[in-house]
Motif scaffolding. Structure first.
Motif, PDB file in Angstrom:
ATOM      1  N   PHE A   1       0.820  -1.213   0.000  1.00  0.00           N
ATOM      2  CA  PHE A   1       0.000   0.000   0.000  1.00  0.00           C
ATOM      3  C   PHE A   1       0.854   1.263   0.000  1.00  0.00           C
ATOM      4  CE2 PHE A   1      -3.206  -3.022   1.644  1.00  0.00           C
ATOM      5  CZ  PHE A   1      -4.207  -2.770   0.718  1.00  0.00           C
ATOM      6  N   ILE A   2       2.032   1.220   0.590  1.00  0.00           N
ATOM      7  CA  ILE A   2       2.938   2.368   0.501  1.00  0.00           C
ATOM      8  C   ILE A   2       3.326   2.608  -0.949  1.00  0.00           C
ATOM      9  CG2 ILE A   2       5.268   3.164   1.049  1.00  0.00           C
ATOM     10  CD1 ILE A   2       4.941   1.820   3.784  1.00  0.00           C
ATOM     11  N   GLU A   3       3.642   1.528  -1.648  1.00  0.00           N
ATOM     12  CA  GLU A   3       4.017   1.654  -3.059  1.00  0.00           C
ATOM     13  C   GLU A   3       2.815   2.072  -3.904  1.00  0.00           C
ATOM     14  OE1 GLU A   3       6.931   1.813  -5.819  1.00  0.00           O
ATOM     15  OE2 GLU A   3       7.214   1.222  -3.721  1.00  0.00           O
ATOM     16  N   TRP A   4       1.642   1.591  -3.542  1.00  0.00           N
ATOM     17  CA  TRP A   4       0.431   1.875  -4.323  1.00  0.00           C
ATOM     18  C   TRP A   4       0.049   3.349  -4.228  1.00  0.00           C
ATOM     19  CZ3 TRP A   4      -2.419  -1.197  -7.542  1.00  0.00           C
ATOM     20  CH2 TRP A   4      -3.680  -0.728  -7.910  1.00  0.00           C
ATOM     21  N   TYR A   5       0.187   3.924  -3.031  1.00  0.00           N
ATOM     22  CA  TYR A   5      -0.273   5.296  -2.823  1.00  0.00           C
ATOM     23  C   TYR A   5       0.848   6.331  -2.836  1.00  0.00           C
ATOM     24  CZ  TYR A   5      -4.749   3.304  -1.376  1.00  0.00           C
ATOM     25  OH  TYR A   5      -5.942   2.641  -1.343  1.00  0.00           O
ATOM     26  N   SER A   6       2.097   5.895  -2.952  1.00  0.00           N
ATOM     27  CA  SER A   6       3.186   6.872  -2.884  1.00  0.00           C
ATOM     28  C   SER A   6       3.298   7.706  -4.145  1.00  0.00           C
ATOM     29  CB  SER A   6       4.516   6.156  -2.611  1.00  0.00           C
ATOM     30  OG  SER A   6       4.823   5.269  -3.677  1.00  0.00           O
ATOM     31  N   GLY A   7       2.910   7.157  -5.298  1.00  0.00           N
ATOM     32  CA  GLY A   7       3.016   7.906  -6.536  1.00  0.00           C
ATOM     33  C   GLY A   7       4.392   7.755  -7.149  1.00  0.00           C
ATOM     34  N   LYS A   8       4.468   7.903  -8.447  1.00  0.00           N
ATOM     35  CA  LYS A   8       5.737   7.720  -9.154  1.00  0.00           C
ATOM     36  C   LYS A   8       6.751   8.811  -8.848  1.00  0.00           C
ATOM     37  CE  LYS A   8       3.648   5.196 -13.015  1.00  0.00           C
ATOM     38  NZ  LYS A   8       3.454   5.138 -14.487  1.00  0.00           N
ATOM     39  N   LYS A   9       6.271  10.024  -8.541  1.00  0.00           N
ATOM     40  CA  LYS A   9       7.201  11.133  -8.329  1.00  0.00           C
ATOM     41  C   LYS A   9       7.543  11.346  -6.848  1.00  0.00           C
ATOM     42  CE  LYS A   9       5.565  13.644 -12.407  1.00  0.00           C
ATOM     43  NZ  LYS A   9       5.008  14.927 -12.922  1.00  0.00           N
ATOM     44  N   SER A  10       6.976  10.537  -6.000  1.00  0.00           N
ATOM     45  CA  SER A  10       7.224  10.732  -4.574  1.00  0.00           C
ATOM     46  C   SER A  10       8.544  10.109  -4.169  1.00  0.00           C
ATOM     47  CB  SER A  10       6.086  10.128  -3.752  1.00  0.00           C
ATOM     48  OG  SER A  10       6.390  10.236  -2.380  1.00  0.00           O
ATOM     49  N   SER A  11       9.323  10.844  -3.396  1.00  0.00           N
ATOM     50  CA  SER A  11      10.614  10.357  -2.906  1.00  0.00           C
ATOM     51  C   SER A  11      10.508   9.811  -1.488  1.00  0.00           C
ATOM     52  CB  SER A  11      11.639  11.489  -2.936  1.00  0.00           C
ATOM     53  OG  SER A  11      11.210  12.566  -2.120  1.00  0.00           O
TER      54      SER A  11
ATOM     55  N   GLY B   1      -0.539  14.717  -2.316  1.00  0.00           N
ATOM     56  CA  GLY B   1      -1.561  15.637  -1.850  1.00  0.00           C
ATOM     57  C   GLY B   1      -1.886  15.413  -0.391  1.00  0.00           C
ATOM     58  N   ARG B   2      -2.577  16.375   0.193  1.00  0.00           N
ATOM     59  CA  ARG B   2      -2.892  16.290   1.613  1.00  0.00           C
ATOM     60  C   ARG B   2      -3.761  15.063   1.925  1.00  0.00           C
ATOM     61  NH1 ARG B   2      -2.536  19.922   5.656  1.00  0.00           N
ATOM     62  NH2 ARG B   2      -1.879  21.506   4.153  1.00  0.00           N
ATOM     63  N   SER B   3      -4.635  14.685   1.010  1.00  0.00           N
ATOM     64  CA  SER B   3      -5.518  13.549   1.254  1.00  0.00           C
ATOM     65  C   SER B   3      -4.870  12.211   0.907  1.00  0.00           C
ATOM     66  CB  SER B   3      -6.812  13.712   0.451  1.00  0.00           C
ATOM     67  OG  SER B   3      -6.526  13.751  -0.943  1.00  0.00           O
ATOM     68  N   ASP B   4      -3.817  12.224   0.075  1.00  0.00           N
ATOM     69  CA  ASP B   4      -3.203  10.978  -0.377  1.00  0.00           C
ATOM     70  C   ASP B   4      -2.081  10.502   0.535  1.00  0.00           C
ATOM     71  OD1 ASP B   4      -4.870  10.946  -2.541  1.00  0.00           O
ATOM     72  OD2 ASP B   4      -3.458  11.964  -3.872  1.00  0.00           O
ATOM     73  N   ARG B   5      -1.460  11.415   1.270  1.00  0.00           N
ATOM     74  CA  ARG B   5      -0.261  11.038   2.006  1.00  0.00           C
ATOM     75  C   ARG B   5      -0.546  10.070   3.147  1.00  0.00           C
ATOM     76  NH1 ARG B   5       1.899  16.636   4.387  1.00  0.00           N
ATOM     77  NH2 ARG B   5       1.771  17.092   2.153  1.00  0.00           N
ATOM     78  N   PHE B   6      -1.770  10.050   3.654  1.00  0.00           N
ATOM     79  CA  PHE B   6      -2.097   9.165   4.775  1.00  0.00           C
ATOM     80  C   PHE B   6      -2.875   7.924   4.342  1.00  0.00           C
ATOM     81  CE2 PHE B   6      -1.700  13.357   6.843  1.00  0.00           C
ATOM     82  CZ  PHE B   6      -0.709  13.047   7.771  1.00  0.00           C
ATOM     83  N   LYS B   7      -3.018   7.706   3.041  1.00  0.00           N
ATOM     84  CA  LYS B   7      -3.831   6.584   2.575  1.00  0.00           C
ATOM     85  C   LYS B   7      -3.226   5.235   2.924  1.00  0.00           C
ATOM     86  CE  LYS B   7      -6.575   8.615  -1.148  1.00  0.00           C
ATOM     87  NZ  LYS B   7      -6.914   8.577  -2.582  1.00  0.00           N
ATOM     88  N   SER B   8      -1.900   5.136   2.949  1.00  0.00           N
ATOM     89  CA  SER B   8      -1.277   3.863   3.322  1.00  0.00           C
ATOM     90  C   SER B   8      -1.555   3.532   4.787  1.00  0.00           C
ATOM     91  CB  SER B   8       0.229   3.919   3.075  1.00  0.00           C
ATOM     92  OG  SER B   8       0.842   4.923   3.876  1.00  0.00           O
TER      93      SER B   8
END
Length: 321
Positions: A85-95, A194-201
């Motif tokens: 889930f970390i990989e799923w919600y982290s996004g391709k550009k997230s470091s 985004g603010r809503s995506d960072r806590f999805k994992s």
């Protein structure tokens, strides 16, 4: 004297009324030399199970290799789900994905160590346990006897102590550590989301931890006997899905993109874990060569992917007509 003591013990057992039920037993109230005094037939205290004479005895054994492999599998489940889930919600550009992966590994590792330390004997990484004899040992609640078909004698206890409850303790520590560490980390480093995506994992973990708990409560015994085959099947299926979704065709694709290489090695480790769990490495000269089969599915896929590409099959079909 040993023969007389044994006969006295058997006589004391025979005097008692019959103790019905597969897992009902009598607790030892007192010991006077070689003579033991027993209580009424009922449930054994935690950390004990019945012997052949229906007497509750302390679990003084240690988990064998297969038991440790089972506990390792149950410990890996939340970690693998965290990483997914970390990989799923982290996004391709997230470091931030790598740091979150490491944090999840730290959480599960600390939770595993703390779980072992609080288990009996407290303060030690070793645990005492009862040996698993059959599948029914995991489901003692299904074997409460009804002598008169009206009154039920409740003898439900953990006959596989502590393989059943230790998993729940581990999941509780994982959840607590995640809630203490991950929100602070994600809030500081997940700048690419985004603010809503960072806590999805984290939200996903709040869903899968109850699911894992119910899975252990209901299917713990089935998982104990089936987990090696589950690992093998899932590692093969997920590897094939990942390679097809990522369009991995040649060996150079793996060498150029290190992330794909890490995923490949992770699947190989899971595959090796499943083979070791099945064989138990009882005979090293026979079981170790089986580990040479670990890369076989991935190599087979890489060598045959170009022949099964849908666009090529359609083009060849069109040319045939």
């Amino acid at each position: 004297l040993p023969g007389n003591a044994a006969r006295a013990l058997l006589a004391a057992v025979d005097i008692q009324p019959a103790c019905l039920g597969l897992y009902c037993g009598r607790t030892v109230l007192s010991v006077n030399g070689s003579v033991e005094t027993y209580g009424d037939c009922g449930v054994c205290p935690r950390g004990q199970r019945t012997d052949d004479h229906k007497i509750c005895r302390e679990c003084m054994g240690s988990p064998d290799r297969y038991d440790w492999l089972y506990l390792g599998f149950m410990a890996m489940l939340p970690l693998v789900l965290h990483w997914f889930f970390i990989e799923w919600y982290s996004g391709k550009k997230s470091s931030s994905a790598l740091l979150q992966h490491l944090t999840a590994l730290l959480e599960c590792s600390v939770a595993a160590v703390v779980t072992l330390l609080v288990s009996d004997p407290v303060g030690s990484l070793h645990i005492r346990s009862c040996r698993v004899k059959k599948l029914s040992d995991w489901y003692t609640m299904l074997y409460n006897p009804s002598p008169d078909y009206i009154t039920t004698v409740h003898c439900t206890h953990e006959a596989v102590y502590p393989l059943y409850t230790i998993v729940f303790i581990y999941y509780a520590f994982c959840l607590v550590l995640m809630m203490l560490l991950r929100p602070l980390l994600v809030k500081k480093i997940a700048c690419g989301l985004g603010r809503s995506d960072r806590f999805k994992s984290i939200y996903a973990a709040l869903y899968f931890f109850p699911i894992l708990t119910v899975l252990q409560a209901v299917g713990g015994g089935l998982l104990y006997y089936a987990f090696p085959y589950i690992i093998l099947v899932l590692s093969l299926v997920t590897l094939a899905v990942y390679m097809s979704a990522s369009e991995v065709e040649f060996f150079k694709d793996l060498l150029v993109r290190k992330k794909r290489l890490v995923v490949l090695f992770s699947h190989w480790l899971l595959h090796a874990y499943g083979i070791i769990s099945i064989s138990k490495l009882d005979k090293l000269e026979q079981d170790l060569p089986l580990l040479a089969l670990v890369p076989a599915p991935a190599l087979f896929y890489l060598m045959t992917a170009k022949y099964t590409e849908p666009s090529r099959i359609l083009s060849e079909g069109g040319n045939g007509h």
